[in-house]
Design an enzyme around this catalytic site. Structure first.
Site, mmCIF file in Angstrom:
data_model
loop_
_atom_site.group_PDB
_atom_site.id
_atom_site.type_symbol
_atom_site.label_atom_id
_atom_site.label_comp_id
_atom_site.label_asym_id
_atom_site.label_seq_id
_atom_site.Cartn_x
_atom_site.Cartn_y
_atom_site.Cartn_z
ATOM 1 C CG ASN A 101 -6.665 -1.431 0.323
ATOM 2 O OD1 ASN A 101 -5.898 -1.122 -0.571
ATOM 3 N ND2 ASN A 101 -6.250 -1.635 1.565
ATOM 4 C CB CYS A 139 -0.942 0.004 1.199
ATOM 5 S SG CYS A 139 -2.005 -1.437 1.200
ATOM 6 C CG HIS A 171 -3.434 3.178 1.420
ATOM 7 N ND1 HIS A 171 -3.827 2.701 0.188
ATOM 8 C CD2 HIS A 171 -3.540 2.131 2.282
ATOM 9 C CE1 HIS A 171 -4.140 1.424 0.307
ATOM 10 N NE2 HIS A 171 -3.980 1.051 1.566
HETATM 11 N N1 ACO Z 1 -18.368 -10.099 7.256
HETATM 12 C C1 ACO Z 1 -18.952 -10.405 8.422
HETATM 13 N N2 ACO Z 1 -18.267 -10.687 9.528
HETATM 14 C C2 ACO Z 1 -16.925 -10.616 9.458
HETATM 15 C C3 ACO Z 1 -16.255 -10.285 8.275
HETATM 16 C C4 ACO Z 1 -17.033 -10.035 7.142
HETATM 17 N N3 ACO Z 1 -16.494 -9.706 5.960
HETATM 18 N N4 ACO Z 1 -14.932 -10.305 8.515
HETATM 19 C C5 ACO Z 1 -14.774 -10.624 9.817
HETATM 20 N N5 ACO Z 1 -15.968 -10.812 10.374
HETATM 21 C C6 ACO Z 1 -16.282 -11.193 11.754
HETATM 22 C C7 ACO Z 1 -15.120 -11.835 12.464
HETATM 23 O O1 ACO Z 1 -15.063 -13.201 12.166
HETATM 24 C C8 ACO Z 1 -15.469 -11.565 13.904
HETATM 25 O O2 ACO Z 1 -16.416 -12.512 14.311
HETATM 26 P P1 ACO Z 1 -16.381 -13.102 15.822
HETATM 27 O O3 ACO Z 1 -16.602 -11.914 16.717
HETATM 28 O O4 ACO Z 1 -17.514 -14.066 15.818
HETATM 29 O O5 ACO Z 1 -15.022 -13.715 15.976
HETATM 30 C C9 ACO Z 1 -16.170 -10.214 13.846
HETATM 31 O O6 ACO Z 1 -16.555 -10.017 12.488
HETATM 32 C C10 ACO Z 1 -15.278 -9.069 14.263
HETATM 33 O O7 ACO Z 1 -14.024 -9.221 13.624
HETATM 34 P P2 ACO Z 1 -12.877 -8.204 13.847
HETATM 35 O O8 ACO Z 1 -11.697 -8.633 13.040
HETATM 36 O O9 ACO Z 1 -12.705 -7.991 15.311
HETATM 37 O O10 ACO Z 1 -13.557 -6.923 13.209
HETATM 38 P P3 ACO Z 1 -13.010 -5.476 13.154
HETATM 39 O O11 ACO Z 1 -13.987 -4.568 13.737
HETATM 40 O O12 ACO Z 1 -11.592 -5.383 13.575
HETATM 41 O O13 ACO Z 1 -13.051 -5.226 11.581
HETATM 42 C C11 ACO Z 1 -11.517 -5.080 9.766
HETATM 43 C C12 ACO Z 1 -12.267 -5.997 10.709
HETATM 44 C C13 ACO Z 1 -12.517 -4.359 8.878
HETATM 45 C C14 ACO Z 1 -10.605 -5.926 8.889
HETATM 46 C C15 ACO Z 1 -10.748 -4.072 10.621
HETATM 47 O O14 ACO Z 1 -9.962 -4.703 11.588
HETATM 48 C C16 ACO Z 1 -9.874 -3.198 9.810
HETATM 49 O O15 ACO Z 1 -10.332 -2.407 9.025
HETATM 50 N N6 ACO Z 1 -8.569 -3.293 10.003
HETATM 51 C C17 ACO Z 1 -7.625 -2.523 9.223
HETATM 52 C C18 ACO Z 1 -7.143 -3.358 8.183
HETATM 53 C C19 ACO Z 1 -7.241 -2.717 6.856
HETATM 54 O O16 ACO Z 1 -7.807 -1.692 6.637
HETATM 55 N N7 ACO Z 1 -6.645 -3.412 5.952
HETATM 56 C C20 ACO Z 1 -6.646 -2.978 4.636
HETATM 57 C C21 ACO Z 1 -5.493 -3.573 4.001
HETATM 58 S S1 ACO Z 1 -4.063 -3.099 4.714
HETATM 59 C C22 ACO Z 1 -3.749 -1.616 4.247
HETATM 60 O O17 ACO Z 1 -4.050 -1.257 3.170
HETATM 61 C C23 ACO Z 1 -3.151 -0.775 5.235
#
Ligand code: ACO
Length: 331
Positions: free
Chosen positions: A288, A113, A258
């Site tokens: 993304n 990224c 980004h």
């Molecule tokens: N749909 C439904 N439920 C989901 C999904 C989905 N697509 N993905 C995960 N879940 C569930 C998980 O299994 C978990 O279930 P559980 O509580 O039963 O275990 C629940 O949702 C919560 O999961 P978390 O990972 O705690 O959710 P969070 O609020 O952290 O959101 C996310 C996840 C969106 C990935 C978040 O952590 C995030 O945005 N992180 C930043 C990562 C990012 O932006 N990456 C982009 C690429 S990297 C970059 O470009 C920098």
């Protein structure tokens, strides 16, 4: 010493739009979950006939048209991608061939990224040092062919989209115009928190059927760790490039973060105390797109926000590695 100005930017996203509802039919997820956690409403995916370097070519051709340049005006290519057409050679060479410019050097960089900002820093050094006066900088990704579209991969698969952005960079002697500073960082202690492990030369053999079964061929992301680091590293590096130039956040016409996650961008905005009109986001439409996200966002922002000569713009990136960085420029 000349500075690096952006002569034009071109973009290309595939025609096929994939909605959150469409993903919900492939895995256990929902439009509401994806919108609420990421801000993403839809993304674009390539069809079978299109590869990474094809998106890059279309974006480059649009930039060439906008700048009024010919392909033969390009003196060097810098190509940022984590999803090239093939294992090797890199897509810089394929793009060189598609543009019909044999002999023009092509550097491929893999900083995920942060690829566009890392690439800009290299191109800027070449231009300031006098090696080249006109450089093509591309960020291009095809994620859709590498996603685990089952519920196992849902945390990653709903986030990423395909697309390309191409910036034509040129040396300028115009006072006050161009790239003022680039600042780059990496912290490899976090390499495993966002990575795709396989196939890889560490494995004997490097490609094994189990890699699909155990998921190691797909991206692994510890989302909350990525989130936590992104929302502190991005504001830090933006402040740092501003400080280095004796400038303040209030001087910024635009911050182009980004497009990792809309919540990350919003927290970065809050942390920097920027107004809504100082930040541009378009992750809602594209997801993304990794190395392509900053040029796609910048191209749209320049039009939507009426950017004019002399406006101060900051590009800020954070991604796998972890790597992060910022570039400050006057349009
Ligand atoms: N749909 C439904 N439920 C989901 C999904 C989905 N697509 N993905 C995960 N879940 C569930 C998980 O299994 C978990 O279930 P559980 O509580 O039963 O275990 C629940 O949702 C919560 O999961 P978390 O990972 O705690 O959710 P969070 O609020 O952290 O959101 C996310 C996840 C969106 C990935 C978040 O952590 C995030 O945005 N992180 C930043 C990562 C990012 O932006 N990456 C982009 C690429 S990297 C970059 O470009 C920098």
């Amino acid at each position: 010493m000349p500075r690096t100005a952006i002569a034009a930017i071109g973009t290309c996203v595939p025609e096929r739009v994939v909605t959150n509802d469409e993903l919900s039919r492939l895995m256990e997820t929902s439009d509401a979950w994806i919108r609420e956690r990421t801000g993403i409403e839809e993304r674009h995916w390539v069809g079978e006939e299109t590869g990474n370097s094809d998106l890059a070519l279309a974006a480059t051709n649009q930039a060439l048209d906008r700048a009024g340049w010919k392909a033969t005006d390009i003196e060097a290519i810098v190509y940022a991608s984590l999803s090239p057409d093939f294992m090797f050679p890199g897509d810089g060479c394929y793009l060189n061939a598609k543009l019909g410019i044999p002999g023009v050097p092509a550097l491929d960089i893999r900083n995920q990224c942060s690829g566009f900002v890392y690439g800009l820093s290299v191109a800027d050094a070449w231009i300031r040092g006098g090696s080249y006066r006109r450089v093509l900088l591309v960020g291009s990704e095809v994620h859709s062919t590498g996603l685990d579209l089952t519920t196992r991969g849902r945390d990653v698969s709903v986030i990423f989209g395909d697309g390309a952005g191409a910036a034509l960079l040129e040396a300028t002697d115009e006072p006050g115009r161009g790239v003022l500073s680039c600042e780059l960082h990496a912290d490899g202690r976090h390499a495993k928190e966002l990575s795709t492990d396989a196939p890889g030369s560490r494995y004997h053999p490097r490609l094994q059927p189990r890699m699909l079964e155990d998921g190691s061929a797909f991206a692994h992301m510890e989302g909350q760790k990525v989130f936590k680091h992104a929302i502190s590293r991005m504001p830090e590096v933006v402040r740092s490039v501003l400080d280095e130039n004796g400038l303040k956040t209030t001087d910024l016409k635009l911050l182009i973060p980004h497009q990792a996650n809309l919540r990350i961008s919003q927290m970065v905005q809050r942390s920097l105390e920027l107004r809504d009109d100082q930040v541009f986001n378009n992750i809602m439409k594209y997801g993304n797109t990794t190395a392509a996200s900053i040029p796609i966002c910048l191209a749209e922002a320049v039009e939507a926000r009426g950017v004019k000569r002399g406006d101060l713009i900051c590009l800020a990136a954070f991604g796998a590695g972890f790597t992060w960085g910022a570039a400050l420029l006057r349009w």
